[in-house]
Design a protein around this motif. Structure first.
Motif, PDB file in Angstrom:
ATOM      1  N   MET A   1      -7.534  20.476 -34.897  1.00 33.73           N
ATOM      2  CA  MET A   1      -8.475  21.540 -35.270  1.00 33.73           C
ATOM      3  C   MET A   1      -8.956  22.248 -34.012  1.00 33.73           C
ATOM      4  SD  MET A   1     -11.948  21.177 -37.504  1.00 33.73           S
ATOM      5  CE  MET A   1     -12.790  22.636 -38.088  1.00 33.73           C
ATOM      6  N   PHE A   2      -8.935  23.570 -34.020  1.00 36.43           N
ATOM      7  CA  PHE A   2      -9.306  24.324 -32.837  1.00 36.43           C
ATOM      8  C   PHE A   2     -10.791  24.629 -32.854  1.00 36.43           C
ATOM      9  CE2 PHE A   2      -4.863  24.638 -32.737  1.00 36.43           C
ATOM     10  CZ  PHE A   2      -4.481  25.048 -31.469  1.00 36.43           C
ATOM     11  N   ILE A   3     -11.389  24.643 -31.694  1.00 34.75           N
ATOM     12  CA  ILE A   3     -12.802  24.973 -31.581  1.00 34.75           C
ATOM     13  C   ILE A   3     -12.949  26.272 -30.816  1.00 34.75           C
ATOM     14  CG2 ILE A   3     -13.547  22.573 -31.686  1.00 34.75           C
ATOM     15  CD1 ILE A   3     -13.867  22.598 -28.690  1.00 34.75           C
ATOM     16  N   ASN A   4     -13.989  26.991 -31.107  1.00 33.37           N
ATOM     17  CA  ASN A   4     -14.282  28.231 -30.405  1.00 33.37           C
ATOM     18  C   ASN A   4     -15.442  28.015 -29.456  1.00 33.37           C
ATOM     19  OD1 ASN A   4     -12.343  29.905 -31.588  1.00 33.37           O
ATOM     20  ND2 ASN A   4     -13.602  30.140 -33.417  1.00 33.37           N
ATOM     21  N   VAL A   5     -15.319  28.581 -28.275  1.00 30.28           N
ATOM     22  CA  VAL A   5     -16.374  28.508 -27.284  1.00 30.28           C
ATOM     23  C   VAL A   5     -17.033  29.877 -27.226  1.00 30.28           C
ATOM     24  CG1 VAL A   5     -16.900  27.994 -24.875  1.00 30.28           C
ATOM     25  CG2 VAL A   5     -15.050  26.779 -26.044  1.00 30.28           C
ATOM     26  N   GLY A   6     -18.340  29.908 -27.044  1.00 26.60           N
ATOM     27  CA  GLY A   6     -19.115  31.131 -27.223  1.00 26.60           C
ATOM     28  C   GLY A   6     -18.727  32.294 -26.350  1.00 26.60           C
ATOM     29  N   TRP A 144     -10.291  15.343 -11.550  1.00 26.42           N
ATOM     30  CA  TRP A 144     -11.231  15.217 -12.673  1.00 26.42           C
ATOM     31  C   TRP A 144     -11.128  13.827 -13.311  1.00 26.42           C
ATOM     32  CZ3 TRP A 144     -14.872  18.711 -14.453  1.00 26.42           C
ATOM     33  CH2 TRP A 144     -15.418  18.465 -15.712  1.00 26.42           C
ATOM     34  N   LYS A 145      -9.891  13.378 -13.542  1.00 28.09           N
ATOM     35  CA  LYS A 145      -9.688  12.061 -14.156  1.00 28.09           C
ATOM     36  C   LYS A 145     -10.108  10.943 -13.219  1.00 28.09           C
ATOM     37  CE  LYS A 145      -5.323  12.459 -15.091  1.00 28.09           C
ATOM     38  NZ  LYS A 145      -3.961  12.094 -15.578  1.00 28.09           N
ATOM     39  N   THR A 146      -9.743  11.053 -11.953  1.00 25.38           N
ATOM     40  CA  THR A 146     -10.053  10.005 -10.994  1.00 25.38           C
ATOM     41  C   THR A 146     -11.557   9.760 -10.897  1.00 25.38           C
ATOM     42  OG1 THR A 146      -8.059  10.475  -9.704  1.00 25.38           O
ATOM     43  CG2 THR A 146      -9.845   9.336  -8.561  1.00 25.38           C
ATOM     44  N   GLU A 147     -12.325  10.803 -11.074  1.00 24.65           N
ATOM     45  CA  GLU A 147     -13.775  10.683 -10.991  1.00 24.65           C
ATOM     46  C   GLU A 147     -14.393  10.192 -12.298  1.00 24.65           C
ATOM     47  OE1 GLU A 147     -14.885  14.576  -9.755  1.00 24.65           O
ATOM     48  OE2 GLU A 147     -14.050  14.333  -7.737  1.00 24.65           O
ATOM     49  N   GLY A 148     -13.562   9.920 -13.290  1.00 28.07           N
ATOM     50  CA  GLY A 148     -14.065   9.396 -14.546  1.00 28.07           C
ATOM     51  C   GLY A 148     -14.809  10.404 -15.391  1.00 28.07           C
ATOM     52  N   ARG A 149     -14.502  11.665 -15.228  1.00 27.81           N
ATOM     53  CA  ARG A 149     -15.178  12.708 -15.996  1.00 27.81           C
ATOM     54  C   ARG A 149     -14.580  12.777 -17.408  1.00 27.81           C
ATOM     55  NH1 ARG A 149     -18.536  15.364 -12.581  1.00 27.81           N
ATOM     56  NH2 ARG A 149     -18.057  15.170 -10.348  1.00 27.81           N
ATOM     57  N   PRO A 150     -15.316  13.363 -18.356  1.00 25.58           N
ATOM     58  CA  PRO A 150     -14.856  13.350 -19.755  1.00 25.58           C
ATOM     59  C   PRO A 150     -13.550  14.106 -19.951  1.00 25.58           C
ATOM     60  CG  PRO A 150     -16.763  14.780 -19.480  1.00 25.58           C
ATOM     61  CD  PRO A 150     -16.630  13.997 -18.213  1.00 25.58           C
ATOM     62  N   ILE A 151     -12.758  13.601 -20.886  1.00 30.73           N
ATOM     63  CA  ILE A 151     -11.463  14.190 -21.235  1.00 30.73           C
ATOM     64  C   ILE A 151     -11.438  14.408 -22.743  1.00 30.73           C
ATOM     65  CG2 ILE A 151      -8.964  13.766 -21.317  1.00 30.73           C
ATOM     66  CD1 ILE A 151      -9.293  12.164 -18.726  1.00 30.73           C
ATOM     67  N   SER A 152     -10.868  15.524 -23.139  1.00 35.85           N
ATOM     68  CA  SER A 152     -10.777  15.858 -24.560  1.00 35.85           C
ATOM     69  C   SER A 152      -9.310  15.930 -24.976  1.00 35.85           C
ATOM     70  CB  SER A 152     -11.443  17.209 -24.829  1.00 35.85           C
ATOM     71  OG  SER A 152     -11.228  17.622 -26.165  1.00 35.85           O
ATOM     72  N   THR A 153      -9.044  15.583 -26.222  1.00 31.93           N
ATOM     73  CA  THR A 153      -7.719  15.801 -26.813  1.00 31.93           C
ATOM     74  C   THR A 153      -7.794  16.870 -27.899  1.00 31.93           C
ATOM     75  OG1 THR A 153      -8.102  13.999 -28.377  1.00 31.93           O
ATOM     76  CG2 THR A 153      -6.937  13.450 -26.340  1.00 31.93           C
ATOM     77  N   GLU A 154      -8.951  17.525 -28.005  1.00 29.97           N
ATOM     78  CA  GLU A 154      -9.168  18.560 -29.009  1.00 29.97           C
ATOM     79  C   GLU A 154      -8.788  19.923 -28.424  1.00 29.97           C
ATOM     80  OE1 GLU A 154     -10.425  19.753 -32.900  1.00 29.97           O
ATOM     81  OE2 GLU A 154     -10.049  17.800 -31.998  1.00 29.97           O
ATOM     82  N   PRO A 155      -7.734  20.576 -28.912  1.00 27.13           N
ATOM     83  CA  PRO A 155      -7.387  21.903 -28.383  1.00 27.13           C
ATOM     84  C   PRO A 155      -8.542  22.877 -28.555  1.00 27.13           C
ATOM     85  CG  PRO A 155      -5.626  21.040 -29.767  1.00 27.13           C
ATOM     86  CD  PRO A 155      -6.812  20.147 -29.977  1.00 27.13           C
ATOM     87  N   ALA A 156      -8.727  23.718 -27.564  1.00 22.68           N
ATOM     88  CA  ALA A 156      -9.830  24.677 -27.593  1.00 22.68           C
ATOM     89  C   ALA A 156      -9.301  26.095 -27.449  1.00 22.68           C
ATOM     90  CB  ALA A 156     -10.825  24.368 -26.472  1.00 22.68           C
TER      91      ALA A 156
END
Length: 299
Positions: A1-6, A144-156
Motif C-alpha cells: 500500500m502506498f502512502i502519500n507525504v504532504g 543509515w542502517k549502520t547507525e541503527g536508524r529506522p527502516i521501512s518496507t512500505e513504498p512511499a
C-alpha cells in the motif's frame, strides 16, 4: 500500500548543503517540502561482465522511511537509446521527476546503497535541468542502517508536482566535444575509473584498454572513505590540483562514477564542470576514437 507525504508550503524553503548527514535527514524527515529518493541500481557480475538492473526490488526490502524510488534504469533514462543510462530530454526528465514529487519548490535528498555514485548521477541531472535544491546523503543507505536508524518496507509516493525545465546543456559533454578536448589546453579530461583500467591493465569496455588521450586519472572510489562517506573537503582538494580556469570533463564507463567526481568538483568550487554521460561505452565502441594505454612508468 502506498502512502502519500504532504505538500510543501507556498514559500519556497531555503537551499541546503549539497552533502547532508544522516543526523540532518533524521531530524528533517517529514518536512512538508522535503522529498527523499532512493536512487539505487543493483549491479552484479556475470560471465559477460557487470550487469545493472533496477534497484526497486532491493528498495522494497528496506529503505529510509518516506523515501520514494527513483529508477535510473527506468524512466529517468532514455529507453530508446543504445547507451545505458542515456539522459532523456530535459522535459521528459522533469516530467518523470515531477511524478516522483519533485517540484520547483521542493528540497530533495538523494541516496543509494553503494558509494553514492547513483545518487550523484541523478543529482547531476537535476542540476542539468536547472534544479539546485538537491543534496546527497553522505554514506547513503549503508550509513543509515549502520547507525541503527529506522527502516521501512512500505513504498512511499509524493503528490505529483511541476518541475520546470531550465536546461543547462553545458553540464553534459558529448562525443564531439570530448574529441575536441584531447588537444585543447583549455579543457582537462578526467578518467574516474580505477587506476588499473586507466593504465590499460584491464579492459572494461569493448575490449579496448586504456583511457582517452590527455585524460588524467582520479578514481571515483578514492573520493569515498572506508565508511562510504565522501572524504573531507581538505583531502578532496589535495586530490584535485587542477587549473580552476579549465573546463573539466569527467568520464567513466557509463557516466555514473563520473557524476560522483563532478559532484566532488562542484563542492570544491570548480565552476566549469561537465559529465560525458555516454563515456567509454560510447567512446570505446567507436574504433575511430583513440585510446591510450599507460606504460608502467606512467608515460
Amino acid at each position: 500500500m502506498f502512502i502519500n507525504v504532504g505538500d510543501y508550503p507556498e514559500v519556497y524553503p531555503p537551499k541546503m548543503d549539497m552533502l547532508i548527514s544522516t543526523e540532518w535527514l533524521s531530524s528533517h524527515l517529514g518536512d512538508p517540502y522535503l522529498v527523499v529518493l532512493d536512487c539505487s541500481v543493483h549491479t552484479e557480475e556475470t560471465p559477460e561482465g557487470f550487469a545493472n538492473r533496477s534497484g526497486f526490488e532491493d528498495y522494497l526490502l528496506g529503505h529510509i522511511p518516506t523515501a520514494g524510488f527513483a529508477d535510473l534504469k527506468g524512466n529517468l533514462s532514455d529507453q530508446s537509446s543504445p547507451i545505458e543510462f542515456a539522459p532523456p530530454s530535459p522535459a521528459a526528465f522533469c516530467a518523470a521527476t515531477g511524478r516522483l514529487g519533485v517540484g520547483d519548490g521542493s528540497r530533495v535528498v538523494l541516496y543509494d546503497s553503494m558509494v553514492s555514485a547513483w545518487a550523484a548521477r541523478i543529482w547531476w541531472m537535476l542540476r542539468w535541468v536547472g534544479f539546485d535544491r538537491a543534496a546527497i546523503l553522505d554514506g547513503g543507505f549503508n550509513a543509515w542502517k549502520t547507525e541503527g536508524r529506522p527502516i521501512s518496507t512500505e513504498p512511499a509516493t509524493y503528490p505529483p508536482r511541476n518541475l520546470t525545465p531550465r536546461p543547462k546543456p553545458e553540464l553534459i559533454a558529448n562525443e564531439d566535444e570530448v574529441r575536441g578536448a584531447i588537444n585543447s589546453p583549455k579543457v582537462q579530461l578526467i578518467d574516474t575509473l580505477p587506476a588499473e583500467s586507466y593504465r590499460g591493465e584491464i579492459a572494461l569496455y569493448v575490449g579496448r584498454a586504456g583511457h582517452i588521450p590527455s585524460a588524467i586519472n582520479i578514481s571515483a572510489l578514492d573520493l569515498i572513505d572506508e565508511t562510504g562517506r565522501y572524504q573531507p573537503l581538505a583531502d578532496l582538494a589535495a586530490m584535485h590540483d587542477i587549473d580552476c580556469d579549465q573546463r573539466l570533463i569527467t568520464y567513466c564507463g557509463g557516466g555514473i562514477a563520473a557524476s560522483s567526481e563532478a559532484f566532488a568538483l562542484t563542492r570544491l568550487g570548480f565552476k566549469n564542470v561537465a559529465v560525458y554521460t555516454a563515456s567509454l561505452q560510447e567512446w570505446a565502441a567507436n574504433p575511430n576514437n583513440p585510446m591510450t594505454p599507460t606504460s608502467p612508468d606512467g608515460t
